[in-house]
Design a protein around this motif. Structure first.
Motif, short mmCIF file in Angstrom:
data_model
loop_
_atom_site.label_atom_id
_atom_site.label_comp_id
_atom_site.label_asym_id
_atom_site.label_seq_id
_atom_site.Cartn_x
_atom_site.Cartn_y
_atom_site.Cartn_z
N CYS A 116 0.82 -1.22 0.00
CA CYS A 116 0.00 0.00 0.00
C CYS A 116 0.85 1.26 0.00
O CYS A 116 0.41 2.33 -0.44
CB CYS A 116 -0.94 -0.01 1.19
N GLY A 117 2.08 1.20 0.56
CA GLY A 117 2.97 2.34 0.61
C GLY A 117 2.72 3.29 1.76
O GLY A 117 3.48 4.26 1.93
N ASN A 175 -1.61 -3.84 4.51
CA ASN A 175 -2.78 -3.75 3.64
C ASN A 175 -2.47 -4.32 2.26
O ASN A 175 -2.83 -3.76 1.24
CB ASN A 175 -3.22 -2.28 3.50
N GLN A 176 -1.80 -5.46 2.24
CA GLN A 176 -1.26 -5.99 1.00
C GLN A 176 -2.35 -6.48 0.04
O GLN A 176 -3.42 -6.93 0.45
CB GLN A 176 -0.27 -7.10 1.27
N PHE A 177 -2.01 -6.34 -1.24
CA PHE A 177 -2.84 -6.79 -2.36
C PHE A 177 -2.10 -7.95 -3.00
O PHE A 177 -0.96 -7.78 -3.45
CB PHE A 177 -3.02 -5.63 -3.34
N GLN A 178 -2.70 -9.12 -3.03
CA GLN A 178 -2.05 -10.28 -3.63
C GLN A 178 -2.87 -10.76 -4.82
O GLN A 178 -3.93 -11.37 -4.65
CB GLN A 178 -1.93 -11.42 -2.62
N PRO A 179 -2.42 -10.48 -6.05
CA PRO A 179 -3.15 -11.01 -7.20
C PRO A 179 -3.20 -12.53 -7.11
O PRO A 179 -2.21 -13.19 -6.79
CB PRO A 179 -2.30 -10.55 -8.40
N GLY A 180 -4.38 -13.08 -7.36
CA GLY A 180 -4.55 -14.51 -7.27
C GLY A 180 -4.95 -15.00 -5.90
O GLY A 180 -5.25 -16.19 -5.72
N ASP A 192 3.34 2.78 -9.27
CA ASP A 192 4.64 3.44 -9.10
C ASP A 192 5.47 2.78 -8.00
O ASP A 192 6.70 2.81 -8.04
CB ASP A 192 4.44 4.93 -8.80
N LEU A 193 4.82 2.18 -7.03
CA LEU A 193 5.50 1.53 -5.92
C LEU A 193 5.82 0.07 -6.20
O LEU A 193 6.87 -0.45 -5.81
CB LEU A 193 4.65 1.63 -4.65
N ASN A 194 4.92 -0.62 -6.92
CA ASN A 194 4.98 -2.07 -6.98
C ASN A 194 5.56 -2.66 -8.27
O ASN A 194 6.12 -3.76 -8.24
CB ASN A 194 3.58 -2.66 -6.76
#
Length: 345
Positions: free
Chosen positions: A90-91, A106-111, A128-130
């Motif tokens: 999330c940054g 607050n991580q986003f995990q595709p899949g 821009d961060l990931n």
């Protein structure tokens, strides 16, 4: 878009057509050029991950080209060749501010937390961060293997494991993660001992630089490791994720050694019995390793550019999205050599 979708855990996924995603503010949509088939996806399909909501599109090891850019993105443009860690951060949380994006609050995990890359397109946040730019000469199939297996192994061996030249490193499980760990540890100057139950995988481990191998079917694995290393490994990695390999890894260590758990232990295996008497008496370290931050990719890519690491050697079968359905369902049989990658949609 064409995608793989499952509507119940453990039920056969289907290939279907779903709406194309749109980029959120600060995010992008990638055209998926390649995506890895990983045992973590099998765990998700089996229902071992509480973050997955049905229906679901799996897939978290990906590489592709930017197809659409959301408002506020400054570093990326349409057509850029990129990959992404399987944990998007999330940054703004304390862990991100400390540089530990791999454990973002607050991580986003595709899949997993969101639909993933077993599809023609995937939406990703905080571009821009990931996002990580790819070298122009790196194939998408190789790049897809970086986001989970290779990057996770790099952090496990280099950052968490703190490997040093001349040390003995034992790697339990010679799938994609294990073979990556062998290559990385060898490049760092360590001597590597590979453990598996499959002769072909042990042969591949030798080709990746393993000094010695142990067939886990032949007897007492920790005893064999301690004999071959004359006292035990300095660093031992469970690259499979099973109560037996976890315990074997810990028991393979010499005094004050370091165990790194990389393979997932989920479901009814999530809390295995551990030899804590040995951990205390020998002052062993037990460490987890969960992905790698985007800002650490530079060190890994530099070693690839120098020729010290060759992740392309770890790519195994290249399959279609349709072929990925039975391949995903059969992942618990551990038959694949190297990293299986979906390259045809």
């Amino acid at each position: 878009m064409k995608a793989m979708l499952y509507e119940a855990f453990g039920a056969a996924p289907k290939i279907t057509t779903l709406p194309d995603p749109a980029p959120a503010r600060g995010g992008v949509v990638l055209k998926v050029e390649a995506t890895g088939l990983c045992r973590s996806d099998w765990h998700g399909w089996m229902g071992h991950d509480p973050d997955i909501e049905l229906p679901h599109v799996p897939g978290h090891e990906l590489a592709g080209t930017v197809a659409a850019v959301g408002d506020g993105v400054t570093r990326w443009s349409e057509g850029d060749r990129v990959t992404v860690p399987f944990i998007c951060s999330c940054g703004s949380c304390p862990e991100c501010h400390a540089g530990h994006q791999q454990v973002c609050d607050n991580q986003f995990q595709p899949g997993f937390t969101h639909w993933g890359s077993y599809a023609e397109y995937v939406a990703l946040p905080q571009a821009d961060l990931n996002l990580v730019g790819l070298p122009p000469d790196m194939g998408f199939d190789t790049a897809a293997s970086l986001g989970c297996r290779f990057a996770t192994s790099f952090r496990a061996v280099v950052d968490q494991g703190r490997v040093s030249g001349g040390e003995w490193v034992a790697v339990h499980g010679c799938g994609g993660v294990g073979l990556s760990a062998i290559m990385i540890a060898r490049a760092m100057g360590a001597r590597v001992l590979a453990v598996d139950i499959d002769a072909d995988k042990l042969d591949m481990a030798r080709s990746m630089g393993a000094t010695a191998v142990v067939d886990a079917r032949a007897g007492n694995v920790p005893e064999a490791v301690r004999d071959l290393t004359r006292g035990g490994a300095h660093l031992s990695i469970d690259a499979l994720g099973h109560p037996e390999t976890c315990a074997n890894s810990i028991l393979s260590l010499r005094k004050r050694g370091r165990h790194v758990q990389v393979g997932l232990l989920l479901g009814d295996q999530s809390r295995p019995p551990l030899p804590m008497d040995r951990v205390i008496g020998w002052e062993l370290e037990i460490l987890g390793s969960h992905g790698m931050q985007a800002h650490r990719y530079g060190a890994m890519l530099d070693m690839i550019a120098s020729g010290a690491l060759s992740p392309d050697q770890l790519v195994g079968d290249r399959i279609s999205l349709e072929e990925a359905v039975p391949a995903l369902m059969d992942m618990d049989s551990f038959q694949a050599r190297g990293a299986t990658v979906i390259t045809r949609f």
